[in-house]
Scaffold this motif. Structure first.
Motif, PDB file in Angstrom:
ATOM      1  N   GLN A   8       0.845  -1.202   0.000  1.00  0.00           N
ATOM      2  CA  GLN A   8       0.000   0.000   0.000  1.00  0.00           C
ATOM      3  C   GLN A   8       0.880   1.251   0.000  1.00  0.00           C
ATOM      4  OE1 GLN A   8      -3.342  -0.491   3.042  1.00  0.00           O
ATOM      5  NE2 GLN A   8      -1.791  -1.930   3.723  1.00  0.00           N
ATOM      6  N   VAL A   9       1.508   1.510  -1.135  1.00  0.00           N
ATOM      7  CA  VAL A   9       2.451   2.624  -1.218  1.00  0.00           C
ATOM      8  C   VAL A   9       1.946   3.679  -2.199  1.00  0.00           C
ATOM      9  CG1 VAL A   9       4.813   3.284  -1.843  1.00  0.00           C
ATOM     10  CG2 VAL A   9       4.411   1.165  -0.577  1.00  0.00           C
ATOM     11  N   ILE A  10       2.021   4.936  -1.770  1.00  0.00           N
ATOM     12  CA  ILE A  10       1.660   6.072  -2.627  1.00  0.00           C
ATOM     13  C   ILE A  10       2.953   6.847  -2.870  1.00  0.00           C
ATOM     14  CG2 ILE A  10       0.260   8.182  -2.775  1.00  0.00           C
ATOM     15  CD1 ILE A  10      -1.456   6.906  -0.435  1.00  0.00           C
ATOM     16  N   LEU A  11       3.258   7.134  -4.132  1.00  0.00           N
ATOM     17  CA  LEU A  11       4.476   7.881  -4.446  1.00  0.00           C
ATOM     18  C   LEU A  11       4.156   9.372  -4.492  1.00  0.00           C
ATOM     19  CD1 LEU A  11       5.734   5.616  -7.383  1.00  0.00           C
ATOM     20  CD2 LEU A  11       6.518   5.588  -5.000  1.00  0.00           C
ATOM     21  N   CYS A  12       5.058  10.200  -4.004  1.00  0.00           N
ATOM     22  CA  CYS A  12       4.793  11.647  -4.008  1.00  0.00           C
ATOM     23  C   CYS A  12       5.934  12.420  -4.646  1.00  0.00           C
ATOM     24  CB  CYS A  12       4.547  12.131  -2.576  1.00  0.00           C
ATOM     25  SG  CYS A  12       4.214  13.896  -2.484  1.00  0.00           S
ATOM     26  N   GLU A  13       5.609  13.079  -5.757  1.00  0.00           N
ATOM     27  CA  GLU A  13       6.570  13.989  -6.418  1.00  0.00           C
ATOM     28  C   GLU A  13       6.452  15.325  -5.697  1.00  0.00           C
ATOM     29  OE1 GLU A  13       8.969  14.314  -8.728  1.00  0.00           O
ATOM     30  OE2 GLU A  13       8.852  16.476  -8.515  1.00  0.00           O
ATOM     31  N   ARG A  14       7.583  15.810  -5.160  1.00  0.00           N
ATOM     32  CA  ARG A  14       7.547  17.036  -4.351  1.00  0.00           C
ATOM     33  C   ARG A  14       8.583  18.052  -4.813  1.00  0.00           C
ATOM     34  NH1 ARG A  14      12.050  18.426  -2.436  1.00  0.00           N
ATOM     35  NH2 ARG A  14      11.348  19.032  -0.373  1.00  0.00           N
ATOM     36  N   GLY A  15       9.040  17.862  -6.076  1.00  0.00           N
ATOM     37  CA  GLY A  15      10.021  18.802  -6.608  1.00  0.00           C
ATOM     38  C   GLY A  15      11.426  18.319  -6.307  1.00  0.00           C
ATOM     39  N   ILE A  16      12.320  18.619  -7.227  1.00  0.00           N
ATOM     40  CA  ILE A  16      13.717  18.211  -7.055  1.00  0.00           C
ATOM     41  C   ILE A  16      14.610  19.439  -7.078  1.00  0.00           C
ATOM     42  CG2 ILE A  16      13.546  15.839  -7.879  1.00  0.00           C
ATOM     43  CD1 ILE A  16      14.259  16.863 -10.691  1.00  0.00           C
ATOM     44  N   ARG A  17      15.834  19.273  -6.606  1.00  0.00           N
ATOM     45  CA  ARG A  17      16.750  20.405  -6.538  1.00  0.00           C
ATOM     46  C   ARG A  17      17.441  20.604  -7.884  1.00  0.00           C
ATOM     47  NH1 ARG A  17      20.226  21.436  -1.307  1.00  0.00           N
ATOM     48  NH2 ARG A  17      18.149  22.058  -0.662  1.00  0.00           N
ATOM     49  N   THR A  18      17.285  21.782  -8.426  1.00  0.00           N
ATOM     50  CA  THR A  18      17.981  22.113  -9.682  1.00  0.00           C
ATOM     51  C   THR A  18      18.637  23.477  -9.505  1.00  0.00           C
ATOM     52  OG1 THR A  18      16.163  23.354 -10.705  1.00  0.00           O
ATOM     53  CG2 THR A  18      16.112  20.960 -10.975  1.00  0.00           C
ATOM     54  N   TYR A  19      19.187  24.009 -10.566  1.00  0.00           N
ATOM     55  CA  TYR A  19      19.808  25.335 -10.493  1.00  0.00           C
ATOM     56  C   TYR A  19      18.773  26.449 -10.446  1.00  0.00           C
ATOM     57  CZ  TYR A  19      18.725  24.794 -15.378  1.00  0.00           C
ATOM     58  OH  TYR A  19      18.061  24.542 -16.549  1.00  0.00           O
ATOM     59  N   GLU A  20      17.504  26.147 -10.726  1.00  0.00           N
ATOM     60  CA  GLU A  20      16.470  27.176 -10.820  1.00  0.00           C
ATOM     61  C   GLU A  20      16.084  27.701  -9.434  1.00  0.00           C
ATOM     62  OE1 GLU A  20      14.990  28.741 -13.587  1.00  0.00           O
ATOM     63  OE2 GLU A  20      14.596  29.923 -11.791  1.00  0.00           O
ATOM     64  N   ARG A  21      16.116  29.011  -9.264  1.00  0.00           N
ATOM     65  CA  ARG A  21      15.781  29.588  -7.965  1.00  0.00           C
ATOM     66  C   ARG A  21      14.420  30.285  -7.937  1.00  0.00           C
ATOM     67  NH1 ARG A  21      17.769  26.114  -5.942  1.00  0.00           N
ATOM     68  NH2 ARG A  21      16.625  26.883  -4.151  1.00  0.00           N
ATOM     69  N   ALA A  22      13.735  30.325  -9.063  1.00  0.00           N
ATOM     70  CA  ALA A  22      12.441  31.018  -9.106  1.00  0.00           C
ATOM     71  C   ALA A  22      11.397  30.280  -8.278  1.00  0.00           C
ATOM     72  CB  ALA A  22      11.967  31.152 -10.553  1.00  0.00           C
ATOM     73  N   THR A  23      11.596  28.983  -8.132  1.00  0.00           N
ATOM     74  CA  THR A  23      10.717  28.182  -7.280  1.00  0.00           C
ATOM     75  C   THR A  23      11.601  27.512  -6.232  1.00  0.00           C
ATOM     76  OG1 THR A  23      10.944  26.431  -8.934  1.00  0.00           O
ATOM     77  CG2 THR A  23       8.881  27.673  -8.957  1.00  0.00           C
TER      78      THR A  23
END
Ligand code: ISJ
Length: 358
Positions: A254-269
């Protein structure tokens, strides 16, 4: 066509089929080697072995092909063999759709995440007081939603930031949730706390910073409780899938995967929402996928467009943070919605009455 040409082409056909047969025979051996390596925990790619083979080929090459040409062809064969070993591993993964073609539906107190309808997991970043959670639980229930999130154990970047109320926070969440028949999603940090958490939470959340805390994954995998696993800050999709595999391998599917953003060079978000991870995860695995629009964007003005994008691209649920008074919140104060903003957000999404998978 001359008879000679026809004859030569016939020979060519036969030789090509022999090469094909030998190539696949070689592929079978490569797969067996791959399995042995997997069992022994050895890396698939072995450049030293490849070098040996290239030298062996060079010492046996009588032409007419140049040694460099033959070596080039064999390098392609090595590459394809490695791919074959990889594919074989993928097929064996419990999270893989190849292993289980039908969608996994995680039933959280009647809320069937992964059933093709949109679901929402809303609530404050951290549990701060009963009054705070009560206000949020009220509006969640008012909107007809059934899931509330909230952090009792907070993994903060700085050890001097608010670390959460711990067990007291879980008790508050449970009480406020029970008053409105809501299910509780809350993060657990320590493998030793999993058993204790079973009494208070309906979904154990494993946070981004703990995605590769293997003891925690194993502990969550050995209980009968849904788990929401967040993608690590700098984890590839493959690493994310392997982390989920740790939970399934212990017997908890019973697993739910969650995409929560990854670290990139972009600083706007705050992070970069990897929206294409959603359809990739849906294609590669049979598990439901949630998008956390708060942590991925870190910007209130992007919550709604990001949620719409998530739903449009096939996410099974959207997670976002709401706080009765974000300005005084003990964590993430800039990115949580206040109650009127929550109403607007939900109205905009619910009025669309989007069926996710048409
Ligand atoms: C088959 C193996 O795995 C890989 C593939 C090789 C090949 O196709 O010959 C050689 C070395 C490895 O990179 C092996 O280690 O023997």
């Amino acid at each position: 066509m001359s008879n000679e040409l026809v004859d030569l082409r016939k020979q060519m056909d036969e030789i090509s089929l022999k090469i094909l047969e030998l190539l696949n025979e070689r592929g079978n051996v490569a797969q067996q080697i791959g399995k042995l390596k997997e069992m022994q925990g050895v890396k698939r790619f072995d450049p030293v072995r490849e070098r040996e083979l290239l030298d062996l080929i060079a010492s046996h090459n009588d032409g007419p092909f140049e040694t460099s040409t033959v070596q080039h062809i064999f390098k392609q064969i090595f590459k394809a063999s490695l791919e074959l070993q990889k594919d074989d591993n993928r097929k064996a993964l419990l999270v893989s759709r190849k292993k289980k073609p039908e969608d996994t539906i995680v039933n959280v107190k009647g809320e069937k995440i992964g059933d093709g309808n949109p679901h929402f997991i809303m609530g404050p970043c951290a549990v701060e007081s009963y009054e705070q959670v009560k206000k949020v639980a009220e509006v969640i229930a008012e909107k007809g939603l059934t899931l509330i999130r909230g952090g009792a154990f907070k993994p903060r970047t700085s050890p001097y930031d608010f670390q959460g109320l711990g067990l007291e926070g879980l008790k508050i969440l449970r009480k406020a949730a029970d008053e409105h028949q809501l299910a509780v999603v809350s993060e657990i940090l320590n493998p030793n706390d999993i058993e204790m958490a079973l009494d208070y939470v309906d979904v154990i959340q494993i946070g981004a910073r703990n995605m590769q805390n293997f003891d925690l994954l194993k502990a969550a995998g050995s209980v009968n409780k849904p788990v929401l696993l967040k993608r690590g800050l700098a984890a590839t999709i493959e690493e994310f899938m392997y982390a989920a595999e740790y939970i399934l391998a212990q017997g908890n599917s019973q697993v739910i995967l969650c995409e929560r953003g990854i670290r990139t060079y972009e600083r706007a978000t705050r992070n970069t929402l990897d929206i294409s991870a959603v359809p990739i995860l849906k294609k590669e695995t049979h598990l439901p996928v949630v998008v956390d629009v708060t942590h991925s964007t870190g910007r209130k003005d992007l919550l709604l467009p990001a949620a719409k994008a998530a739903m449009a691209i096939g996410a099974d649920a959207v997670m976002a943070e709401v706080h009765p008074d974000p300005a005084v919140a003990l964590s993430d104060s800039a990115q949580q919605m206040n109650i009127p903003e929550f109403h607007e957000f939900m109205d905009a999404l619910l009025n669309k009455k989007t069926k996710i998978h048409s």
